[in-house]
Design a protein around this motif. Structure first.
Motif, PDB file in Angstrom:
ATOM      1  N   SER A   1      66.939 -53.036  12.934  1.00 21.18           N
ATOM      2  CA  SER A   1      67.979 -53.497  12.015  1.00 21.18           C
ATOM      3  C   SER A   1      68.850 -54.562  12.682  1.00 21.18           C
ATOM      4  CB  SER A   1      68.840 -52.316  11.559  1.00 21.18           C
ATOM      5  OG  SER A   1      69.377 -51.623  12.668  1.00 21.18           O
TER       6      SER A   1
ATOM      7  N   GLY B   1      68.872 -58.229  11.062  1.00 19.03           N
ATOM      8  CA  GLY B   1      70.145 -58.756  10.604  1.00 19.03           C
ATOM      9  C   GLY B   1      70.547 -60.012  11.355  1.00 19.03           C
TER      10      GLY B   1
ATOM     11  N   LEU C   1      68.744 -63.062  10.047  1.00 16.73           N
ATOM     12  CA  LEU C   1      69.354 -63.595   8.823  1.00 16.73           C
ATOM     13  C   LEU C   1      70.611 -64.408   9.141  1.00 16.73           C
ATOM     14  CD1 LEU C   1      69.080 -60.690   6.200  1.00 16.73           C
ATOM     15  CD2 LEU C   1      67.996 -62.938   6.079  1.00 16.73           C
TER      16      LEU C   1
ATOM     17  N   LEU D   1      75.421 -56.890   7.172  1.00 15.01           N
ATOM     18  CA  LEU D   1      75.270 -55.569   6.540  1.00 15.01           C
ATOM     19  C   LEU D   1      73.979 -54.900   6.985  1.00 15.01           C
ATOM     20  CD1 LEU D   1      76.488 -56.356   2.901  1.00 15.01           C
ATOM     21  CD2 LEU D   1      77.770 -55.306   4.782  1.00 15.01           C
ATOM     22  N   VAL D   2      72.924 -55.690   7.183  1.00 11.18           N
ATOM     23  CA  VAL D   2      71.668 -55.131   7.686  1.00 11.18           C
ATOM     24  C   VAL D   2      71.867 -54.594   9.102  1.00 11.18           C
ATOM     25  CG1 VAL D   2      69.285 -55.658   8.340  1.00 11.18           C
ATOM     26  CG2 VAL D   2      70.232 -56.603   6.224  1.00 11.18           C
TER      27      VAL D   2
ATOM     28  N   ALA E   1      76.956 -66.531   2.581  1.00  7.69           N
ATOM     29  CA  ALA E   1      76.876 -65.203   1.968  1.00  7.69           C
ATOM     30  C   ALA E   1      75.612 -64.468   2.425  1.00  7.69           C
ATOM     31  CB  ALA E   1      76.897 -65.322   0.445  1.00  7.69           C
ATOM     32  N   VAL E   2      74.498 -65.206   2.556  1.00 10.15           N
ATOM     33  CA  VAL E   2      73.262 -64.600   3.065  1.00 10.15           C
ATOM     34  C   VAL E   2      73.465 -64.117   4.497  1.00 10.15           C
ATOM     35  CG1 VAL E   2      70.859 -65.078   3.719  1.00 10.15           C
ATOM     36  CG2 VAL E   2      71.758 -65.930   1.548  1.00 10.15           C
TER      37      VAL E   2
ATOM     38  N   THR F   1      76.533 -70.374  -0.179  1.00  9.17           N
ATOM     39  CA  THR F   1      75.459 -69.415  -0.469  1.00  9.17           C
ATOM     40  C   THR F   1      74.792 -68.939   0.814  1.00  9.17           C
ATOM     41  OG1 THR F   1      75.037 -70.471  -2.609  1.00  9.17           O
ATOM     42  CG2 THR F   1      73.303 -69.063  -1.719  1.00  9.17           C
TER      43      THR F   1
ATOM     44  N   ASN G   1      73.475 -51.109   9.531  1.00  5.40           N
ATOM     45  CA  ASN G   1      72.720 -50.048   8.873  1.00  5.40           C
ATOM     46  C   ASN G   1      73.304 -48.676   9.244  1.00  5.40           C
ATOM     47  OD1 ASN G   1      70.580 -48.539   7.706  1.00  5.40           O
ATOM     48  ND2 ASN G   1      69.541 -48.489   9.680  1.00  5.40           N
TER      49      ASN G   1
ATOM     50  N   PHE H   1      76.239 -63.097   5.836  1.00  5.87           N
ATOM     51  CA  PHE H   1      77.030 -61.864   5.823  1.00  5.87           C
ATOM     52  C   PHE H   1      76.180 -60.674   5.360  1.00  5.87           C
ATOM     53  CE2 PHE H   1      80.670 -64.818   5.833  1.00  5.87           C
ATOM     54  CZ  PHE H   1      81.384 -64.251   6.869  1.00  5.87           C
ATOM     55  N   CYS H   2      75.176 -60.934   4.537  1.00  4.40           N
ATOM     56  CA  CYS H   2      74.227 -59.866   4.202  1.00  4.40           C
ATOM     57  C   CYS H   2      73.474 -59.418   5.450  1.00  4.40           C
ATOM     58  CB  CYS H   2      73.247 -60.343   3.127  1.00  4.40           C
ATOM     59  SG  CYS H   2      73.979 -60.543   1.499  1.00  4.40           S
ATOM     60  N   GLY H   3      73.196 -60.389   6.342  1.00  2.00           N
ATOM     61  CA  GLY H   3      72.564 -60.037   7.604  1.00  2.00           C
ATOM     62  C   GLY H   3      73.429 -59.103   8.431  1.00  2.00           C
TER      63      GLY H   3
END
Length: 293
Positions: free
Chosen positions: A265, A269, A272, A135-136, A128-129, A125, A139, A131-133
């Motif tokens: 950004s 990112g 995160l 994506l940030v 996954a967070v 989990t 941007n 990898f969201c970073g």
């Protein structure tokens, strides 16, 4: 199991190594417009290899696991070429290090097939967070929304593999062998890439460029010797949190030398990604403690 003193020494060595390698990266970024990526790789191999031979006096440089050491060295050369190419195209130091912050998360995933490790739902989990970073940071329209970032993401995946291979090699080969053959591999790889990345400027470089190249090659040799020794002294779970220190060094040096300021950004990112990586390391320590108990 390493002692507390050995782990402390390993931390000190890896922190020093990251500072030295960041200074080396700043030096090569400064000279790249004059010599190009391929010539930088050749200089790194020649100067770095010579410095390592002088430091070690040739002791311990003969490899045991030749096949793995060769694969690791050539793969790391691909990483070097990618970063030098990105810097030559104007990518800021801090931005490139923000992408590299993904390495520990990738190591968490790659340890499953490569080392047979198991990863629980908590670490999956947090990964996954992380990898969201990413994506940030990516941007659309932001500073990292560029082709060089895509190349560095691929290079970061390769770098995660080489880090795992370094861990494996530390069981059989000396720090001197790991560092020396990495430097040596940069020479044929740089020669092979000369037609692709020819020197932008004709003629011999000036005295300032030559001085920067000497610092660059010597610093790389010392840094990789420190890294190899650190991995031999302390486990990865102890040393991995310090993987993020180059990001901080890079922001400071990038601002001081080139007036580079990362976008919001990129900073958000990267925060995160770093937080997810540190949490993964916490869970790894908890799991190791439970296994020992």
């Amino acid at each position: 199991m390493p002692t507390g003193a050995e782990a402390t020494r390993g931390i000190g060595l890896v922190v020093a190594g990251y500072l030295v390698i960041t200074l080396a990266d700043a030096a090569v970024k400064w000279v790249l417009p004059e010599i190009g990526a391929a010539a930088a790789m050749i200089c790194r191999g020649v100067i770095g290899g010579a410095v390592l031979l002088a430091i070690t006096r040739g002791r311990g440089i003969f490899p045991r696991d030749r096949w793995l050491l060769t694969r690791r060295s050539l793969a790391h050369c691909c990483v070097s070429a990618s970063w030098y190419w990105a810097w030559a195209n104007g990518m800021p130091l801090g931005d490139s290090y923000a992408v590299a912050c993904l390495t520990p998360l990738l190591m968490t995933l790659l340890a499953i097939p490569m080392l047979g490790e198991t990863v629980g739902w908590r670490r999956m989990t947090s990964t996954a967070v992380g990898f969201c970073g990413v994506l940030v940071m990516l941007n659309p329209g932001g500073d990292l929304w560029r082709f060089e970032t895509a190349v560095l993401l691929v290079a970061t995946c390769i770098m995660a593999v080489t880090r795992i291979w370094t861990r494996v090699l530390s069981r059989t080969d000396t720090p001197a062998a790991i560092a020396f053959w990495l430097m040596a591999a940069h020479i044929p790889m740089g020669l092979a890439l000369l037609p692709v990345f020819p020197p932008p400027q004709a003629g011999l470089p000036g005295a300032g460029i030559i001085a920067a190249l000497l610092i660059f090659g010597a610093a790389n040799a010392v840094a990789h010797l420190l890294f190899s020794r650190a991995f031999a002294l302390a486990p990865v779970s102890v040393l991995a949190p310090y993987d993020y220190t180059p990001f901080l060094y890079g922001i400071g040096i990038g601002f001081a030398v080139w007036s580079e300021v990362p976008a919001w950004s990129t900073l958000a990112g990267a925060t995160l990604v770093i937080a997810a990586g540190i949490y993964n390391l916490h869970r790894e320590r908890v799991r190791r403690a439970a296994e020992r108990a």
